[in-house]
Scaffold this motif. Structure first.
Motif, PDB file in Angstrom:
ATOM      1  N   GLU A 268       3.787   1.533 -15.586  1.00 40.89           N
ATOM      2  CA  GLU A 268       2.717   1.297 -14.642  1.00 40.89           C
ATOM      3  C   GLU A 268       3.154   1.688 -13.232  1.00 40.89           C
ATOM      4  OE1 GLU A 268       1.698  -2.758 -14.899  1.00 40.89           O
ATOM      5  OE2 GLU A 268       0.878  -2.614 -16.927  1.00 40.89           O
ATOM      6  N   LEU A 269       2.140   2.047 -12.424  1.00 34.60           N
ATOM      7  CA  LEU A 269       2.433   2.334 -11.026  1.00 34.60           C
ATOM      8  C   LEU A 269       2.780   1.038 -10.321  1.00 34.60           C
ATOM      9  CD1 LEU A 269      -0.442   4.820 -10.118  1.00 34.60           C
ATOM     10  CD2 LEU A 269       1.820   5.327 -11.023  1.00 34.60           C
ATOM     11  N   SER A 270       3.745   1.098  -9.423  1.00 32.68           N
ATOM     12  CA  SER A 270       4.148  -0.107  -8.700  1.00 32.68           C
ATOM     13  C   SER A 270       4.714   0.261  -7.356  1.00 32.68           C
ATOM     14  CB  SER A 270       5.190  -0.899  -9.492  1.00 32.68           C
ATOM     15  OG  SER A 270       6.449  -0.277  -9.392  1.00 32.68           O
ATOM     16  N   THR A 271       4.879  -0.742  -6.521  1.00 37.69           N
ATOM     17  CA  THR A 271       5.478  -0.500  -5.210  1.00 37.69           C
ATOM     18  C   THR A 271       6.931  -0.083  -5.322  1.00 37.69           C
ATOM     19  OG1 THR A 271       5.978  -2.846  -5.099  1.00 37.69           O
ATOM     20  CG2 THR A 271       3.972  -2.114  -4.030  1.00 37.69           C
ATOM     21  N   GLY A 272       7.497  -0.162  -6.510  1.00 33.75           N
ATOM     22  CA  GLY A 272       8.881   0.243  -6.693  1.00 33.75           C
ATOM     23  C   GLY A 272       9.101   1.720  -6.453  1.00 33.75           C
ATOM     24  N   ALA A 273       8.017   2.500  -6.364  1.00 31.50           N
ATOM     25  CA  ALA A 273       8.164   3.929  -6.131  1.00 31.50           C
ATOM     26  C   ALA A 273       8.871   4.224  -4.816  1.00 31.50           C
ATOM     27  CB  ALA A 273       6.785   4.596  -6.127  1.00 31.50           C
ATOM     28  N   LEU A 274       8.801   3.315  -3.873  1.00 29.79           N
ATOM     29  CA  LEU A 274       9.477   3.546  -2.596  1.00 29.79           C
ATOM     30  C   LEU A 274      10.982   3.581  -2.766  1.00 29.79           C
ATOM     31  CD1 LEU A 274       7.460   1.270  -0.169  1.00 29.79           C
ATOM     32  CD2 LEU A 274       7.419   3.748  -0.316  1.00 29.79           C
ATOM     33  N   GLY A 275      11.482   2.768  -3.670  1.00 28.04           N
ATOM     34  CA  GLY A 275      12.921   2.690  -3.845  1.00 28.04           C
ATOM     35  C   GLY A 275      13.399   3.356  -5.106  1.00 28.04           C
ATOM     36  N   ALA A 276      12.521   4.144  -5.753  1.00 25.61           N
ATOM     37  CA  ALA A 276      12.885   4.744  -7.022  1.00 25.61           C
ATOM     38  C   ALA A 276      13.966   5.779  -6.860  1.00 25.61           C
ATOM     39  CB  ALA A 276      11.653   5.387  -7.664  1.00 25.61           C
ATOM     40  N   GLU A 277      14.873   5.843  -7.824  1.00 24.48           N
ATOM     41  CA  GLU A 277      15.886   6.877  -7.835  1.00 24.48           C
ATOM     42  C   GLU A 277      15.361   8.061  -8.626  1.00 24.48           C
ATOM     43  OE1 GLU A 277      19.367   5.122  -9.443  1.00 24.48           O
ATOM     44  OE2 GLU A 277      19.835   3.984  -7.641  1.00 24.48           O
ATOM     45  N   SER A 278      15.926   9.205  -8.412  1.00 26.01           N
ATOM     46  CA  SER A 278      15.488  10.390  -9.113  1.00 26.01           C
ATOM     47  C   SER A 278      15.976  10.366 -10.543  1.00 26.01           C
ATOM     48  CB  SER A 278      16.029  11.640  -8.390  1.00 26.01           C
ATOM     49  OG  SER A 278      17.430  11.613  -8.389  1.00 26.01           O
ATOM     50  N   ALA A 279      15.518  11.343 -11.313  1.00 25.52           N
ATOM     51  CA  ALA A 279      15.839  11.356 -12.737  1.00 25.52           C
ATOM     52  C   ALA A 279      17.329  11.475 -12.989  1.00 25.52           C
ATOM     53  CB  ALA A 279      15.091  12.508 -13.406  1.00 25.52           C
ATOM     54  N   ASP A 280      18.070  12.100 -12.078  1.00 24.21           N
ATOM     55  CA  ASP A 280      19.500  12.271 -12.300  1.00 24.21           C
ATOM     56  C   ASP A 280      20.319  11.139 -11.668  1.00 24.21           C
ATOM     57  OD1 ASP A 280      19.070  12.839  -9.682  1.00 24.21           O
ATOM     58  OD2 ASP A 280      20.067  14.801  -9.701  1.00 24.21           O
ATOM     59  N   ASP A 281      19.631  10.042 -11.366  1.00 26.67           N
ATOM     60  CA  ASP A 281      20.292   8.846 -10.844  1.00 26.67           C
ATOM     61  C   ASP A 281      20.959   9.057  -9.493  1.00 26.67           C
ATOM     62  OD1 ASP A 281      19.558   7.333 -13.026  1.00 26.67           O
ATOM     63  OD2 ASP A 281      21.348   7.922 -14.162  1.00 26.67           O
ATOM     64  N   SER A 282      20.497  10.046  -8.737  1.00 25.63           N
ATOM     65  CA  SER A 282      21.057  10.232  -7.403  1.00 25.63           C
ATOM     66  C   SER A 282      20.462   9.199  -6.467  1.00 25.63           C
ATOM     67  CB  SER A 282      20.746  11.639  -6.879  1.00 25.63           C
ATOM     68  OG  SER A 282      19.351  11.833  -6.824  1.00 25.63           O
ATOM     69  N   PRO A 283      21.190   8.800  -5.417  1.00 28.20           N
ATOM     70  CA  PRO A 283      20.694   7.766  -4.518  1.00 28.20           C
ATOM     71  C   PRO A 283      19.587   8.304  -3.635  1.00 28.20           C
ATOM     72  CG  PRO A 283      22.738   8.667  -3.690  1.00 28.20           C
ATOM     73  CD  PRO A 283      22.515   9.301  -5.033  1.00 28.20           C
ATOM     74  N   PRO A 284      18.802   7.433  -3.003  1.00 25.82           N
ATOM     75  CA  PRO A 284      17.765   7.888  -2.095  1.00 25.82           C
ATOM     76  C   PRO A 284      18.382   8.623  -0.917  1.00 25.82           C
ATOM     77  CG  PRO A 284      18.107   5.510  -1.909  1.00 25.82           C
ATOM     78  CD  PRO A 284      18.894   5.971  -3.076  1.00 25.82           C
TER      79      PRO A 284
ATOM     80  N   GLY B 262       0.812  -1.215   0.000  1.00 25.64           N
ATOM     81  CA  GLY B 262       0.000   0.000   0.000  1.00 25.64           C
ATOM     82  C   GLY B 262       0.842   1.260   0.000  1.00 25.64           C
ATOM     83  N   LEU B 263       1.937   1.252   0.757  1.00 22.37           N
ATOM     84  CA  LEU B 263       2.815   2.415   0.823  1.00 22.37           C
ATOM     85  C   LEU B 263       3.428   2.708  -0.546  1.00 22.37           C
ATOM     86  CD1 LEU B 263       4.021   4.438   2.912  1.00 22.37           C
ATOM     87  CD2 LEU B 263       5.946   2.873   3.131  1.00 22.37           C
ATOM     88  N   GLY B 264       3.860   1.662  -1.230  1.00 21.37           N
ATOM     89  CA  GLY B 264       4.456   1.848  -2.548  1.00 21.37           C
ATOM     90  C   GLY B 264       3.463   2.332  -3.569  1.00 21.37           C
ATOM     91  N   TRP B 265       2.286   1.759  -3.561  1.00 19.75           N
ATOM     92  CA  TRP B 265       1.265   2.202  -4.517  1.00 19.75           C
ATOM     93  C   TRP B 265       0.823   3.628  -4.224  1.00 19.75           C
ATOM     94  CZ3 TRP B 265      -2.372  -2.694  -5.054  1.00 19.75           C
ATOM     95  CH2 TRP B 265      -1.720  -3.624  -5.861  1.00 19.75           C
ATOM     96  N   GLY B 266       0.677   3.959  -2.944  1.00 15.40           N
ATOM     97  CA  GLY B 266       0.299   5.323  -2.604  1.00 15.40           C
ATOM     98  C   GLY B 266       1.355   6.319  -3.037  1.00 15.40           C
ATOM     99  N   ARG B 267       2.622   5.963  -2.851  1.00 16.43           N
ATOM    100  CA  ARG B 267       3.723   6.832  -3.283  1.00 16.43           C
ATOM    101  C   ARG B 267       3.693   7.038  -4.789  1.00 16.43           C
ATOM    102  NH1 ARG B 267       6.502  10.398  -4.251  1.00 16.43           N
ATOM    103  NH2 ARG B 267       8.767  10.594  -4.062  1.00 16.43           N
ATOM    104  N   ALA B 268       3.473   5.959  -5.539  1.00 12.74           N
ATOM    105  CA  ALA B 268       3.454   6.061  -6.997  1.00 12.74           C
ATOM    106  C   ALA B 268       2.238   6.823  -7.506  1.00 12.74           C
ATOM    107  CB  ALA B 268       3.484   4.662  -7.605  1.00 12.74           C
TER     108      ALA B 268
END
Length: 432
Positions: free
Chosen positions: A334-350, A300-306
């Protein structure tokens, strides 16, 4: 013969508690140990103390339910008690072989249900209440996680950063005659605040684990009067603590294997939500699974983030207009729970370390820490983009869950209590 059966029952109960401690300690204190807030021995000690507190207070209600309400206490002879505990222990063995954390509560209840059906003494009203809670609890965890992910998580992520210290947070100043505890010289006020929060939530998880799991190890023995409630709690928590000091060391060292992309902030959120749900259910006397609730909260957290990539109005238009939905599906990921661990567009770390980073090698952790520090220094004044203005490409990433692995986990969560109930039914039908 009775004495021998009692010894066997106590041994099996201790075995169940031992395995519970081995798995639960890592789940509760993995982030705290990985962040160098406490060591493994301290983690095991704190987990044991708070598990005892949870079992001694709230856990009594769960013991009462499992020892006398699902089936009458008179059904728990020493022989049937050993049988029920055997199936709980066997489920732990099965889950360990497949590398999946089984729900000990669900499996223990399944064995008791098998006994109840075989003897015609199952309390159907109580079982309906328990099964209803098993459905409502994970759905509630999912919805809470989704709301937090959509509306609160980005703001928390922008304001809280969890770092990994090179040495323990607390050190002893030995310059005087008496050693005095002091904070690590390199620990900033933010580190101390964040570390305190991580530790408090870890202890809360220990409390919840003790409240829900003490009954799994000793409820049948309490039901037949072989031991008192107090003796049962001490036996269960003693075995759980032993597991925390021994086999949990490996769990603590490899806690990130299954959720390597999960940031520490997300881990703390799902731990808090899962522990709160299980504590409430334990207060109501309902045995339930902490693992199931926390996993649903992660999803749920990942989907909400996405979902922050679109507003509610846009989501409604997509849901009601098939043509718009098709265009959106062709336009981006597609939206996925991966949004929690997604990196930004410039490939910077979380902005904070992931659970997987804390379980990695020293070289990997050091490299991640250096990159993360650069991001922290540049993001102190960062603002959170409003809902609907964040880019979906930045929010979406590879899913935190491999679909095949997730299916295997859910399948075994259903399979283990089912097999426990069927096995117990067949055994008690033939023996009793």
């Amino acid at each position: 013969m009775v004495t021998a059966l009692l010894v066997v029952g106590l041994f099996v109960a201790a075995f169940v508690g031992y395995n519970i401690g081995g798995s639960s300690t890592g789940v509760a204190f993995g982030p705290a140990v990985g962040s160098r807030i406490v060591g493994k021995v301290t983690a095991a000690a704190l987990f044991t103390v708070f598990a005892l507190l949870g079992g001694w207070t709230v856990g009594r209600n769960v013991i009462d339910t499992m020892s006398s309400q699902i089936v009458p206490a008179s059904q728990f002879t020493l022989a049937t008690s050993v049988g029920v505990l055997f199936f709980a222990g066997a489920s732990l063995l099965l889950s360990n072989l497949y590398g999946v954390p089984a729900s000990t509560s669900m499996t223990s209840v399944g064995a008791i249900v098998g006994l109840g059906i075989a003897t015609g003494s199952l309390n159907e009203a109580i079982m309906f209440r328990i099964v209803s809670a098993w459905i409502v609890a994970p759905l509630s965890a999912f919805l809470v996680g989704m709301v937090i992910g959509r509306y609160l998580y980005p703001h928390l992520d922008a304001r809280f950063t969890f770092t990994r210290l090179e040495s323990s947070l607390i050190r002893f100043d030995r310059t005087g005659a008496i050693p005095r505890p002091a904070f690590n010289d390199r620990a900033t006020p933010r580190d101390i605040l964040g570390s305190g929060l991580v530790l408090v939530i870890a202890c809360y998880m220990g409390f919840s684990a003790g409240a829900s799991n003490a009954a799994n190890a000793v409820a049948p023995l309490v039901g037949n009067g072989s031991i008192s409630v107090e003796q049962g709690i001490l036996l269960a928590i003693g075995a759980i603590g032993l597991g925390g000091f021994t086999i949990a060391r490996r769990t603590l060292a490899t806690v990130g294997d299954g959720i390597t992309d999960l940031p520490i902030l997300a881990a703390l959120i799902v731990s808090s939500v899962g522990a709160t749900i299980i504590t409430i259910l334990s207060q109501l006397g309902i045995p339930a699974s902490l693992a199931v609730s926390t996993t649903c909260c992660i999803i749920g957290l990942g989907w909400g983030r996405a979902s922050r990539a679109v507003t509610l109005a846009e989501a409604a238009s997509v849901a009601t207009d098939p043509d718009v939905a098709q265009l959106d599906a062709d336009a981006g990921p597609e939206l996925s729970t991966g949004a929690l661990g997604a990196e930004s567009a410039d490939d910077s770390p979380p902005s904070g370390p992931t659970v997987g980073t804390l379980a990695g090698t020293e070289a990997e952790q050091q490299a991640e820490a250096e990159q993360r520090q650069e991001v922290i220094e540049e993001s102190d004044d960062a603002e959170v983009a409003p809902i609907g203005e964040e880019e979906l490409d930045e929010l979406a990433a590879e899913s935190l869950f491999d679909p095949a692995a997730t299916s295997r986990i859910v399948f075994l969560w259903v399979l283990t209590p089912t097999l426990s109930a069927i096995g117990a039914y067949v055994l008690f039908l033939l023996v009793l």
